[in-house]
Structures are given as structure tokens and as C-alpha cells.
Design a protein around this motif. Structure first.
Motif, PDB file in Angstrom:
ATOM      1  N   VAL A 211       0.856  -1.202   0.000  1.00 41.24           N
ATOM      2  CA  VAL A 211       0.000   0.000   0.000  1.00 41.24           C
ATOM      3  C   VAL A 211       0.885   1.244   0.000  1.00 41.24           C
ATOM      4  CG1 VAL A 211      -1.943  -1.100   1.170  1.00 41.24           C
ATOM      5  CG2 VAL A 211      -0.139  -0.014   2.516  1.00 41.24           C
TER       6      VAL A 211
ATOM      7  N   LEU B  66       3.264   0.756  -2.914  1.00 41.74           N
ATOM      8  CA  LEU B  66       2.402   0.472  -4.063  1.00 41.74           C
ATOM      9  C   LEU B  66       2.724   1.418  -5.217  1.00 41.74           C
ATOM     10  CD1 LEU B  66      -0.017  -0.852  -5.453  1.00 41.74           C
ATOM     11  CD2 LEU B  66      -1.508   0.720  -4.202  1.00 41.74           C
TER      12      LEU B  66
ATOM     13  N   ASP C  52      -6.321   5.330 -14.073  1.00 37.40           N
ATOM     14  CA  ASP C  52      -5.118   4.816 -13.408  1.00 37.40           C
ATOM     15  C   ASP C  52      -5.201   5.011 -11.897  1.00 37.40           C
ATOM     16  OD1 ASP C  52      -4.317   4.206 -15.923  1.00 37.40           O
ATOM     17  OD2 ASP C  52      -2.526   5.454 -15.945  1.00 37.40           O
ATOM     18  N   GLU C  53      -5.688   6.179 -11.489  1.00 40.66           N
ATOM     19  CA  GLU C  53      -5.836   6.427 -10.044  1.00 40.66           C
ATOM     20  C   GLU C  53      -6.799   5.428  -9.418  1.00 40.66           C
ATOM     21  OE1 GLU C  53      -4.105   8.475  -8.104  1.00 40.66           O
ATOM     22  OE2 GLU C  53      -2.938   8.930  -9.891  1.00 40.66           O
TER      23      GLU C  53
ATOM     24  N   ILE D 128      -5.161   2.053  -9.125  1.00 45.10           N
ATOM     25  CA  ILE D 128      -4.192   2.012  -8.019  1.00 45.10           C
ATOM     26  C   ILE D 128      -4.925   1.951  -6.677  1.00 45.10           C
ATOM     27  CG2 ILE D 128      -2.375   3.339  -6.863  1.00 45.10           C
ATOM     28  CD1 ILE D 128      -1.516   4.252  -9.718  1.00 45.10           C
ATOM     29  N   ASP D 129      -6.038   2.669  -6.559  1.00 47.52           N
ATOM     30  CA  ASP D 129      -6.856   2.581  -5.335  1.00 47.52           C
ATOM     31  C   ASP D 129      -7.344   1.159  -5.104  1.00 47.52           C
ATOM     32  OD1 ASP D 129      -6.546   5.204  -4.725  1.00 47.52           O
ATOM     33  OD2 ASP D 129      -8.523   5.845  -5.420  1.00 47.52           O
TER      34      ASP D 129
ATOM     35  N   LEU E 110      -5.929  -1.573  -6.160  1.00 51.31           N
ATOM     36  CA  LEU E 110      -4.776  -2.364  -5.734  1.00 51.31           C
ATOM     37  C   LEU E 110      -4.508  -2.145  -4.242  1.00 51.31           C
ATOM     38  CD1 LEU E 110      -2.270  -1.793  -8.695  1.00 51.31           C
ATOM     39  CD2 LEU E 110      -3.442  -3.926  -8.140  1.00 51.31           C
ATOM     40  N   ALA E 111      -4.592  -0.891  -3.808  1.00 48.33           N
ATOM     41  CA  ALA E 111      -4.265  -0.562  -2.412  1.00 48.33           C
ATOM     42  C   ALA E 111      -5.321  -1.087  -1.443  1.00 48.33           C
ATOM     43  CB  ALA E 111      -4.123   0.946  -2.255  1.00 48.33           C
TER      44      ALA E 111
ATOM     45  N   PRO F 133      -6.219  -7.226  -4.851  1.00 44.76           N
ATOM     46  CA  PRO F 133      -6.703  -8.302  -5.730  1.00 44.76           C
ATOM     47  C   PRO F 133      -5.586  -9.293  -6.069  1.00 44.76           C
ATOM     48  CG  PRO F 133      -6.318  -6.298  -6.995  1.00 44.76           C
ATOM     49  CD  PRO F 133      -6.147  -5.932  -5.558  1.00 44.76           C
TER      50      PRO F 133
ATOM     51  N   LEU G 243      -4.226  -0.857 -16.650  1.00 50.03           N
ATOM     52  CA  LEU G 243      -3.236   0.232 -16.621  1.00 50.03           C
ATOM     53  C   LEU G 243      -2.500   0.304 -17.959  1.00 50.03           C
ATOM     54  CD1 LEU G 243      -1.630  -0.276 -13.077  1.00 50.03           C
ATOM     55  CD2 LEU G 243      -2.877   1.743 -13.849  1.00 50.03           C
TER      56      LEU G 243
END
Lengths: 220, 220
Positions: free
Chosen positions: A73, A77, B60-61, B64-65, B67-68, B72, B84
Motif C-alpha cells: 500500500v 504500491l 489509473d488512479e 491504483i486505489d 490495488l491498495a 486483488p 493500466l
């Protein structure tokens, strides 16, 4: 667990540096082959590009594994996602060095560039090599002064690119259509190479400062 | 929680489709402006490119959110990372449409392309538009037959690109150096646009089948 994770992040960083060094080598050989009509060097660059592509894929796989297994994170990340993007830019820089080498091979034993533009392309070569070398230093040290030097070299490259198109448009331009196209494309390759270098430098800057600098970079 | 996550993934997919539609619109207007020397359409494309860039950043943002916050794994992770990359390719296709529009604006009120190549560039325009439109369908349906149609259109584009360089190299080529450069660069923009389309199509294919098709795609 945490320690393993930090080691993995470090390895991703090291692999970026490794790719960056190969890109430096590629552009040094490609521009020497281009300016001096050296077929052996050109062949070297063309053959070596596969290694850059392989390392990019391997870095990307590693980054995706880290995303899957560690669920990073915040800044970790951002660093992983940033690495995926930087590796893509570096891979494209490798492609552009290969394109320059391919032009040199295509026109061998002649040189691609007519006499009047030889100094311009020598300057192009110097600036692109400088950018590639500084990029390695930037990735190793994250010293933002180095990022600023890359931006400065890119400005010089943009001026050179403009001067080539002005030379072609002048009434005393006497070169063949084939040479005209070669010169225009080569100029674009040198300019795109520098632009991708700036793109990587901006991502490093972003990772260090957290502040994104909006830019007019072209990614195409 | 799981339900929210699936909704977020769906939204990423929808945003890719939205960008793809804007890219279609951009290339349709850009090629019409290019073939017909239409300055208003060219200006439209140039102004609208900022929207594509904005949507790419926003996608993209969001990715990334995800992912954070969701961490997943497996196919969901591949889908996010793939998104991405696809958004980067679509953004570059938007840039290339803009480059084509900028050439049209630069030479207005003249057309960029001399009469002998007008049909060639009309075919270029048709194939690039077809690729952009099929890409939207592919992103919506994931029907791999559509991916094959994109590959086929790309092969036609490569043939057109080659034919332009052959025309320039022929002894009866009489155009000015400026026109020669315009034609060569335009041909490269059309060819790169198609190549990025193939790149997106391959990523969709990979996400559907899990099998990566090695390709000779150039990313520079």
C-alpha cells in the motif's frame, strides 16, 4: 516477511538500473553506428534489444507477483506501479536505439545523414547518451538535481529536432526523398528517446517528492 | 465487500470503453480533417485530447486505489494491471490522432497529402477507424473474433505504410522536401495508431485466454 518484502522492492529497483544500463549501452552503440556507418555495431544493438525486452518482462512479472503476494500500500504500491511504467519507457528507449541502428544498417556502407547535418546528429547522439547515463544515476541515487540535468538535455534535443525540420524546409535542401525521410525519422527517434527519458525522470521525481509535474510529454 | 470490489472492476472496464469511444471519435475526426483539409475538425481533435488524458489519469488512479484497498490476486490482479497498460495504449492512440490533426492544421488550407497518395491515405483512415471501433466492441464483448479482425486490419495498415515508403523512393517522386516529410510522418502516425490498437487487442486476448501471444509489436 517485511524484510523479504523490502528485499523484493530493492530487487525491482536494481533491475530497473540494469535495464537502464543496457539502454545506455544500446544508444551509445546505435549512435556511433549511425554517425560512423558501422554495420557491426548496428547488428550488436539490434541483437541485444531482445535482452532488454526479456528483462522488462521479467521485471513486470516480479512486480505483479509482489502485488499479488504482498499487497503493498501507500508509497510501496506507488513504487511498484511506477516501476511497471518506468520499465515500459525504458523498453521503448531500447526500441528507439534499435530503430536508429536499423537505419544505419539499411543505408550501410553509406551514412544516413548528409554532411551538412552531421554535427547536428553528433550533438543529438551526445545528448541522448547523456540522458541515458544520467537516468541510471538518477535511478541509483534518486538525486533530483540529476533529474533537472535530464530535463535540460531534453530541451537541447528539442532544439536540435526543430533545427533538422528547418533545414529540410529551406530552399537550398538538395537531398533525395529517401534521405529526407531518413533524416526526418531519425530526428524523431532521437527526440522520442529523450522524451521517454524525461518520462522516467518525472516518475522518479514523483516517487521522491510525491508531487506530479504536469508535462506536455508525448507518449506516441 | 466482495460485491463492491466487483463493481469497481466493472467500472474500470467501463472507463476503458469510454476512452476507447473517445479515441474512435478522435481518429474519425482527425482523418476526415487530414484528408479533407478541415481546420475546424482538426481543432476539435486537438482540444478534445485533454479529455482522453484526463480519463486515463482518472482510470489509473482508480486502478491504483483498487490495488491498495482490495489487494486483488490472480485474474483480478491481471485485469487491473492489464487495464493500466491498455489505458496507456489508448492514451497514445489519442495522441496519434492529435498528431494527424496537427499536421492537417499546419498545412491548412492545403491538404497534407499529394493527389497520387490520396487514395492510400483514405484507406489508412478507414482501417484505423475500423480498428478503433472494433476495439470498443472487443472491450465490451471480449469476443476474440473481433480481436482477429483487428489483427487483419493492422496487416492492411502495414501494407499501406510500406507502399507509402515505396512511393517516396520511386524515381518519379516530385514532391517538396516538406511534403515528403509530412507524408512519411503521417504514414508512421497511422501505422503506430494501428499497432497500439493491436497491443490492446492482445492484452484483452491474454486476459480472456491466459495465453500471451508473442508479437513483434513496437512500442516506440
Amino acid at each position: 516477511m517485511r524484510k523479504v518484502f523490502q528485499e523484493e522492492l530493492t530487487q525491482v529497483g536494481e533491475q530497473l538500473v540494469e535495464i537502464s544500463k543496457l539502454v545506455s549501452e544500446a544508444v551509445e552503440k546505435a549512435t556511433t553506428a549511425f554517425v560512423g556507418a558501422d554495420i557491426d555495431l548496428a547488428e550488436d544493438v539490434i541483437a541485444a534489444d531482445a535482452r532488454i525486452d526479456f528483462l522488462q518482462n521479467s521485471l513486470d512479472e516480479r512486480a505483479i507477483d509482489i502485488l499479488a503476494l504482498q499487497g503493498p500500500v501507500a508509497s510501496d504500491l506507488r513504487m511498484i506501479v511506477g516501476s511497471l511504467r518506468m520499465s515500459a519507457s525504458l523498453e521503448r528507449m531500447g526500441d528507439l536505439a534499435r530503430h536508429i541502428a536499423q537505419l544505419a544498417r539499411l543505408r550501410y556502407p553509406a551514412t544516413v545523414v548528409p554532411a551538412q547535418l552531421r554535427e547536428t546528429f553528433k550533438s543529438f547522439a551526445e545528448q541522448d547518451l547523456l540522458i541515458a547515463e544520467k537516468l541510471t544515476v538518477l535511478l541509483e541515487t534518486r538525486d533530483l538535481e540529476v533529474a533537472r540535468e535530464i530535463m535540460k538535455a531534453n530541451a537541447a534535443v528539442n532544439d536540435l529536432h526543430l533545427s533538422v525540420f528547418k533545414a529540410i524546409a529551406r530552399s537550398d535542401w538538395q537531398e533525395s526523398p529517401a534521405t529526407t525521410v531518413d533524416v526526418a525519422l531519425a530526428s524523431r527517434y532521437f527526440e522520442r528517446f529523450a522524451d521517454h527519458g524525461v518520462s522516467v525522470a518525472q516518475k522518479v521525481t514523483y516517487l521522491v517528492t510525491g508531487a506530479w509535474q504536469p508535462s506536455a510529454i508525448e507518449h506516441s
